[in-house]
Design a protein around this motif. Structure first.
Motif, short mmCIF file in Angstrom:
data_model
loop_
_atom_site.label_atom_id
_atom_site.label_comp_id
_atom_site.label_asym_id
_atom_site.label_seq_id
_atom_site.Cartn_x
_atom_site.Cartn_y
_atom_site.Cartn_z
N ASP A 27 0.84 -1.19 0.00
CA ASP A 27 0.00 0.00 0.00
C ASP A 27 0.88 1.25 0.00
O ASP A 27 1.89 1.30 0.72
CB ASP A 27 -0.91 -0.01 1.23
CG ASP A 27 -1.94 1.10 1.20
OD1 ASP A 27 -3.00 0.89 0.59
OD2 ASP A 27 -1.67 2.18 1.76
N GLN B 229 -17.96 -5.95 -3.20
CA GLN B 229 -16.67 -6.52 -3.55
C GLN B 229 -16.59 -6.86 -5.04
O GLN B 229 -15.55 -6.62 -5.69
CB GLN B 229 -16.39 -7.78 -2.72
CG GLN B 229 -16.55 -7.61 -1.23
CD GLN B 229 -15.51 -6.67 -0.63
OE1 GLN B 229 -14.59 -6.23 -1.29
NE2 GLN B 229 -15.67 -6.35 0.65
N ASP C 219 -13.77 -0.86 -11.60
CA ASP C 219 -12.40 -0.34 -11.68
C ASP C 219 -11.65 -0.99 -12.84
O ASP C 219 -10.90 -0.32 -13.56
CB ASP C 219 -11.65 -0.57 -10.36
CG ASP C 219 -12.04 0.42 -9.28
OD1 ASP C 219 -12.65 1.45 -9.61
OD2 ASP C 219 -11.72 0.17 -8.10
N ARG D 123 -8.37 5.79 -0.95
CA ARG D 123 -9.57 5.68 -0.12
C ARG D 123 -9.17 5.53 1.33
O ARG D 123 -8.00 5.42 1.68
CB ARG D 123 -10.42 4.49 -0.58
CG ARG D 123 -9.73 3.14 -0.50
CD ARG D 123 -10.55 2.05 -1.16
NE ARG D 123 -9.93 0.73 -1.04
CZ ARG D 123 -10.39 -0.37 -1.62
NH1 ARG D 123 -11.48 -0.33 -2.38
NH2 ARG D 123 -9.78 -1.53 -1.45
N LEU E 224 -9.14 -0.99 3.96
CA LEU E 224 -7.88 -1.71 3.79
C LEU E 224 -8.08 -3.22 3.90
O LEU E 224 -7.49 -4.01 3.14
CB LEU E 224 -6.86 -1.23 4.83
CG LEU E 224 -5.44 -1.80 4.75
CD1 LEU E 224 -4.76 -1.41 3.44
CD2 LEU E 224 -4.60 -1.30 5.94
N ASP F 233 -10.58 -4.98 3.10
CA ASP F 233 -11.29 -5.53 1.95
C ASP F 233 -10.37 -5.80 0.76
O ASP F 233 -10.72 -6.57 -0.14
CB ASP F 233 -12.37 -4.56 1.48
CG ASP F 233 -13.56 -4.49 2.41
OD1 ASP F 233 -13.67 -5.36 3.29
OD2 ASP F 233 -14.40 -3.59 2.24
N THR F 234 -9.22 -5.16 0.74
CA THR F 234 -8.39 -5.15 -0.47
C THR F 234 -7.91 -6.52 -0.92
O THR F 234 -7.97 -6.82 -2.12
CB THR F 234 -7.20 -4.19 -0.26
OG1 THR F 234 -7.71 -2.90 0.12
CG2 THR F 234 -6.40 -4.04 -1.53
N GLN G 277 -10.46 -8.29 -2.96
CA GLN G 277 -10.64 -7.64 -4.25
C GLN G 277 -9.50 -8.01 -5.20
O GLN G 277 -9.73 -8.25 -6.39
CB GLN G 277 -10.74 -6.13 -4.05
CG GLN G 277 -12.02 -5.72 -3.33
CD GLN G 277 -12.06 -4.26 -2.93
OE1 GLN G 277 -11.24 -3.46 -3.36
NE2 GLN G 277 -13.01 -3.91 -2.08
N ILE G 278 -8.28 -8.06 -4.68
CA ILE G 278 -7.15 -8.48 -5.51
C ILE G 278 -7.37 -9.91 -6.01
O ILE G 278 -7.06 -10.24 -7.16
CB ILE G 278 -5.84 -8.38 -4.70
CG1 ILE G 278 -5.52 -6.90 -4.42
CG2 ILE G 278 -4.69 -9.05 -5.44
CD1 ILE G 278 -4.32 -6.68 -3.52
N THR H 198 -4.53 -5.17 -11.45
CA THR H 198 -4.79 -4.66 -10.10
C THR H 198 -4.27 -3.24 -9.97
O THR H 198 -3.11 -2.97 -10.31
CB THR H 198 -4.11 -5.55 -9.05
OG1 THR H 198 -4.58 -6.90 -9.20
CG2 THR H 198 -4.41 -5.07 -7.65
N TYR I 47 -2.81 0.82 -4.59
CA TYR I 47 -3.68 1.26 -3.50
C TYR I 47 -2.99 2.24 -2.57
O TYR I 47 -1.79 2.12 -2.26
CB TYR I 47 -4.15 0.05 -2.69
CG TYR I 47 -5.15 -0.81 -3.42
CD1 TYR I 47 -6.49 -0.45 -3.47
CD2 TYR I 47 -4.76 -1.98 -4.06
CE1 TYR I 47 -7.42 -1.23 -4.14
CE2 TYR I 47 -5.68 -2.76 -4.75
CZ TYR I 47 -7.00 -2.38 -4.78
OH TYR I 47 -7.92 -3.14 -5.45
N HIS J 160 -4.29 3.85 1.11
CA HIS J 160 -5.32 3.93 2.14
C HIS J 160 -4.89 4.94 3.20
O HIS J 160 -3.95 4.71 3.95
CB HIS J 160 -5.55 2.57 2.78
CG HIS J 160 -6.26 1.59 1.88
ND1 HIS J 160 -5.59 0.79 0.97
CD2 HIS J 160 -7.57 1.31 1.74
CE1 HIS J 160 -6.47 0.04 0.32
NE2 HIS J 160 -7.69 0.34 0.77
#
Length: 306
Positions: free
Chosen positions: A157, A186, A193, A203, A208, A210-211, A214-215, A225, A228, A230
Motif C-alpha cells: 500500500d 466486492q 475499476d 480511499r 484496507l 477488503d483489499t 478484491q485483488i 490490479t 492502493y 489507504h
C-alpha cells in the motif's frame, strides 16, 4: 481500458449526505491522479436503490463541483451496470467455486460465528457442504458466495506499506450477490475499476481489510490490479470519528464557509499545505505528495464541527 495514463476515481455510496471526511477522500483521489498528469473519474455506488436515492447522489455530485472536482469522463452509475456484474459472476463460476448460500441474518450473527476486524464474519462454509438434494429442498432465495483458497495475498500500500492477509482464515468465502439479487460491493468495485481502467485507488483505511479479496477477484477475472493508497481515519478536533448522522455533513459546511476555505482547511489537515488558507483545488496539484499525508489520524479544525 486505460491507455497508459494514470486514472484515479472517487466512488461514493449515496446513502446520505457527504461529510468532510468524504470530501477529503475525493480531494486526495483527485490530487493524486492530477499530480501525475492523469485523469479522474466519479462513480456512484448506488447498487442498493432502497438505500441510495438519486437525490442524494445528485447532491454529492453538486457538492464536489462546488469545491472544483468534476469527472473527466461520463459518471458511472452502478445501478445501470447489473449486466456487467452478472457476466463477471458467470465468469467467476468457471474459474472458482461459486455456490448458493441460504443462511439468514440470524444464522450469520450467531454467537459462535467468528467476527472479523472489518465488522464482517468468517463464514463457516455451512452451505458449501450442502448436497444437491439439500439445496433443492431449500424453499427460499439464496445469496451467491465465492470460495477462497488457503492463500496469502500480499500487496504494498502506498501509505500503509506492505499488507498480507490469508484469505481462508482472515476473510472466508464472501458474497458476490445478495439473496435479494443485489450484487455485492466486492464484485462491483472490481468489475467497475477494471473496466474503467482505474490504475490507482485512494480511499480510507476502513477499506484496507477488503483489499486482498478484491485483488483475488482481479486475478480470477484477468484484470490488472490498481495501486492502493489507504489514508488514515478522518476525525474531528477531539478525535471523534465523523458520521453522516451526527451533524458532520459537507452541506452544512458549505453553508458556513466558502469552498476555498473548506479546501484549504482540509488540505492543511492532510499535510498538503503548511498552514490553513483559502485555496482552489487545482492550486494544490503541484503541491501534492502522498508522503505528506499523516500516517495516524487526520484531525479536522474545531470550526468544522462546532
Amino acid at each position: 481500458m486505460n491507455d497508459g495514463v494514470v486514472l484515479g476515481r472517487f466512488a461514493p455510496t449515496p446513502s446520505g449526505f457527504m461529510h468532510s471526511g468524504n470530501l477529503l477522500c475525493a480531494m486526495l483521489a483527485y490530487l493524486s491522479a492530477k499530480s501525475k498528469g492523469g485523469k479522474f473519474i466519479i462513480r456512484i455506488e448506488d447498487l442498493d436503490a432502497l438505500r441510495c436515492p438519486r437525490s442524494a447522489a445528485i447532491d454529492i455530485i453538486d457538492t464536489l463541483e462546488t469545491i472544483g472536482i468534476k469527472s473527466d469522463e461520463k459518471i458511472v452509475w452502478q445501478s445501470e451496470r447489473t449486466a456487467a456484474y452478472a457476466a463477471a459472476e458467470k465468469a467467476l463460476s468457471r474459474v472458482a467455486e461459486v455456490y448458493p448460500c441460504y443462511c439468514s441474518r440470524a444464522d450469520l450473527h450467531a454467537p459462535q460465528i467468528k467476527r472479523l476486524p472489518d465488522g464482517g464474519i468468517l463464514y463457516p462454509k455451512t452451505c458449501k457442504r450442502l448436497s444437491d438434494v439439500q439445496r433443492a429442498a431449500m424453499n427460499r432465495a439464496s445469496a451467491q458466495r465465492i470460495s477462497v483458497p488457503d492463500e496469502v495475498i500480499t500487496f504494498n500500500d502506498g501509505i500503509c506499506g506492505e499488507q498480507s492477509q490469508n484469505l481462508a482464515s482472515c476473510c472466508g468465502d464472501f458474497i458476490l450477490r445478495r439473496s435479494d439479487g443485489v450484487y455485492a460491493y466486492q464484485l462491483a468495485v472490481v468489475v467497475d475499476d477494471g473496466e474503467s481502467g482505474v490504475t490507482e485507488v485512494v480511499r480510507g483505511a476502513d477499506l484496507l481489510y477488503d483489499t486482498p479479496r478484491q485483488i483475488y477477484l482481479y486475478r480470477l477475472l484477468g484484470l490488472p490490479t490498481p495501486k492502493y493508497f489507504h489514508f488514515p481515519l478522518v476525525c474531528d478536533a477531539t478525535g471523534r470519528k465523523l458520521s453522516k448522522s451526527e451533524g458532520d455533513s459537507a452541506k452544512r459546511l458549505l453553508k458556513t464557509f466558502s469552498a476555498h476555505r473548506i479546501v484549504g482547511e482540509l488540505a492543511f489537515a492532510a499535510g498538503i499545505i503548511p498552514e490553513p488558507r483559502p485555496t482552489g483545488i487545482d492550486e494544490l496539484i503541484p503541491l501534492f505528495s502522498v508522503d505528506r499525508i499523516p500516517r495516524d489520524r487526520i484531525l479536522l479544525p474545531e470550526s468544522f464541527t462546532e
